[in-house]
Design a protein around this motif. Sequence first.
Motif, mmCIF file in Angstrom:
data_model
loop_
_atom_site.group_PDB
_atom_site.id
_atom_site.type_symbol
_atom_site.label_atom_id
_atom_site.label_comp_id
_atom_site.label_asym_id
_atom_site.label_seq_id
_atom_site.Cartn_x
_atom_site.Cartn_y
_atom_site.Cartn_z
ATOM 1 N N ALA A 69 28.352 7.417 7.398
ATOM 2 C CA ALA A 69 28.476 6.380 6.369
ATOM 3 C C ALA A 69 27.207 6.300 5.517
ATOM 4 O O ALA A 69 27.277 6.184 4.285
ATOM 5 C CB ALA A 69 28.763 5.030 7.021
ATOM 6 N N GLN A 70 26.044 6.389 6.173
ATOM 7 C CA GLN A 70 24.791 6.335 5.423
ATOM 8 C C GLN A 70 24.629 7.569 4.542
ATOM 9 O O GLN A 70 24.182 7.467 3.399
ATOM 10 C CB GLN A 70 23.592 6.196 6.353
ATOM 11 N N ALA A 71 25.017 8.736 5.054
ATOM 12 C CA ALA A 71 24.907 9.968 4.265
ATOM 13 C C ALA A 71 25.800 9.888 3.029
ATOM 14 O O ALA A 71 25.386 10.279 1.931
ATOM 15 C CB ALA A 71 25.286 11.173 5.114
ATOM 16 N N GLU A 72 27.009 9.370 3.171
ATOM 17 C CA GLU A 72 27.907 9.211 2.018
ATOM 18 C C GLU A 72 27.316 8.253 0.991
ATOM 19 O O GLU A 72 27.354 8.517 -0.216
ATOM 20 C CB GLU A 72 29.278 8.722 2.488
ATOM 21 N N ALA A 73 26.751 7.136 1.473
ATOM 22 C CA ALA A 73 26.147 6.163 0.556
ATOM 23 C C ALA A 73 24.943 6.755 -0.164
ATOM 24 O O ALA A 73 24.768 6.562 -1.379
ATOM 25 C CB ALA A 73 25.745 4.905 1.323
ATOM 26 N N GLU A 74 24.112 7.501 0.568
ATOM 27 C CA GLU A 74 22.937 8.128 -0.052
ATOM 28 C C GLU A 74 23.354 9.160 -1.094
ATOM 29 O O GLU A 74 22.733 9.249 -2.155
ATOM 30 C CB GLU A 74 22.063 8.790 1.014
ATOM 31 N N PHE A 75 24.385 9.931 -0.797
ATOM 32 C CA PHE A 75 24.839 10.930 -1.772
ATOM 33 C C PHE A 75 25.323 10.253 -3.045
ATOM 34 O O PHE A 75 24.979 10.670 -4.148
ATOM 35 C CB PHE A 75 25.961 11.798 -1.186
ATOM 36 N N GLN A 77 24.475 7.409 -4.221
ATOM 37 C CA GLN A 77 23.350 6.825 -4.935
ATOM 38 C C GLN A 77 22.497 7.905 -5.595
ATOM 39 O O GLN A 77 22.118 7.785 -6.760
ATOM 40 C CB GLN A 77 22.488 6.010 -3.976
ATOM 41 N N LYS A 78 22.222 8.978 -4.864
ATOM 42 C CA LYS A 78 21.322 10.018 -5.363
ATOM 43 C C LYS A 78 21.974 10.907 -6.422
ATOM 44 O O LYS A 78 21.331 11.322 -7.374
ATOM 45 C CB LYS A 78 20.853 10.886 -4.185
ATOM 46 N N TYR A 79 23.263 11.194 -6.242
ATOM 47 C CA TYR A 79 23.971 12.097 -7.150
ATOM 48 C C TYR A 79 25.154 11.382 -7.803
ATOM 49 O O TYR A 79 26.274 11.881 -7.802
ATOM 50 C CB TYR A 79 24.466 13.338 -6.397
ATOM 51 N N ALA A 80 24.912 10.240 -8.381
ATOM 52 C CA ALA A 80 25.994 9.466 -9.001
ATOM 53 C C ALA A 80 26.647 10.238 -10.140
ATOM 54 O O ALA A 80 27.847 10.110 -10.380
ATOM 55 C CB ALA A 80 25.450 8.137 -9.508
ATOM 56 N N TYR A 81 25.892 11.066 -10.822
ATOM 57 C CA TYR A 81 26.426 11.849 -11.940
ATOM 58 C C TYR A 81 27.276 13.021 -11.466
ATOM 59 O O TYR A 81 27.995 13.622 -12.250
ATOM 60 C CB TYR A 81 25.281 12.387 -12.806
ATOM 61 N N ALA A 82 27.217 13.357 -10.186
ATOM 62 C CA ALA A 82 27.888 14.559 -9.684
ATOM 63 C C ALA A 82 29.214 14.249 -8.985
ATOM 64 O O ALA A 82 29.684 15.038 -8.200
ATOM 65 C CB ALA A 82 26.970 15.297 -8.719
ATOM 66 N N GLN A 83 29.804 13.113 -9.278
ATOM 67 C CA GLN A 83 31.092 12.813 -8.654
ATOM 68 C C GLN A 83 32.149 13.734 -9.244
ATOM 69 O O GLN A 83 32.251 13.876 -10.455
ATOM 70 C CB GLN A 83 31.473 11.342 -8.891
ATOM 71 N N PRO A 84 32.921 14.377 -8.384
ATOM 72 C CA PRO A 84 33.924 15.345 -8.881
ATOM 73 C C PRO A 84 34.974 14.688 -9.772
ATOM 74 O O PRO A 84 35.423 13.586 -9.487
ATOM 75 C CB PRO A 84 34.575 15.892 -7.618
ATOM 76 N N ALA A 85 35.276 15.373 -10.828
ATOM 77 C CA ALA A 85 36.327 14.911 -11.734
ATOM 78 C C ALA A 85 37.673 15.220 -11.099
ATOM 79 O O ALA A 85 37.791 16.150 -10.301
ATOM 80 C CB ALA A 85 36.196 15.616 -13.070
ATOM 81 N N PRO A 86 38.684 14.465 -11.467
ATOM 82 C CA PRO A 86 40.008 14.793 -10.918
ATOM 83 C C PRO A 86 40.467 16.148 -11.409
ATOM 84 O O PRO A 86 40.102 16.572 -12.516
ATOM 85 C CB PRO A 86 40.899 13.662 -11.440
ATOM 86 N N PRO A 87 41.258 16.885 -10.614
ATOM 87 C CA PRO A 87 41.726 18.222 -11.028
ATOM 88 C C PRO A 87 42.540 18.154 -12.303
ATOM 89 O O PRO A 87 43.275 17.201 -12.547
ATOM 90 C CB PRO A 87 42.580 18.700 -9.857
#
Length: 92
Positions: A69-75, A77-87
């Motif tokens: 859960a912490q790793a998901e939250a950190e990701f 927060q750290k890579y907010a711009y890198a959220q995958p776009a829908p296919p």
Amino acid sequence: MLKRLAPLSCALLLLATPGCLFHRKKVVKEPKPSPNISTEVETQFEQRWEEKRTGDLVAAGMGPDAAKAQAEAEFKQKYAYAQPAPPKKKKK
């Protein structure tokens, strides 16, 4: 004269042709790249990063569920711009 002309013309023909006359190069078709390749790369990056971070947190003494859960939250927060776009949807 004709005896010399035949071997000479054969030699010139062999020099003028690139390689064997009877062997054709096979055309290798490369697979088409996926239209969603950036989404696939981003998703793989997120999974690998979270797995590594979860492993680091577990090694530091945190429980596996809390570490994930912490790793998901950190990701996020750290890579907010890198959220995958829908296919992308295929056009009909």
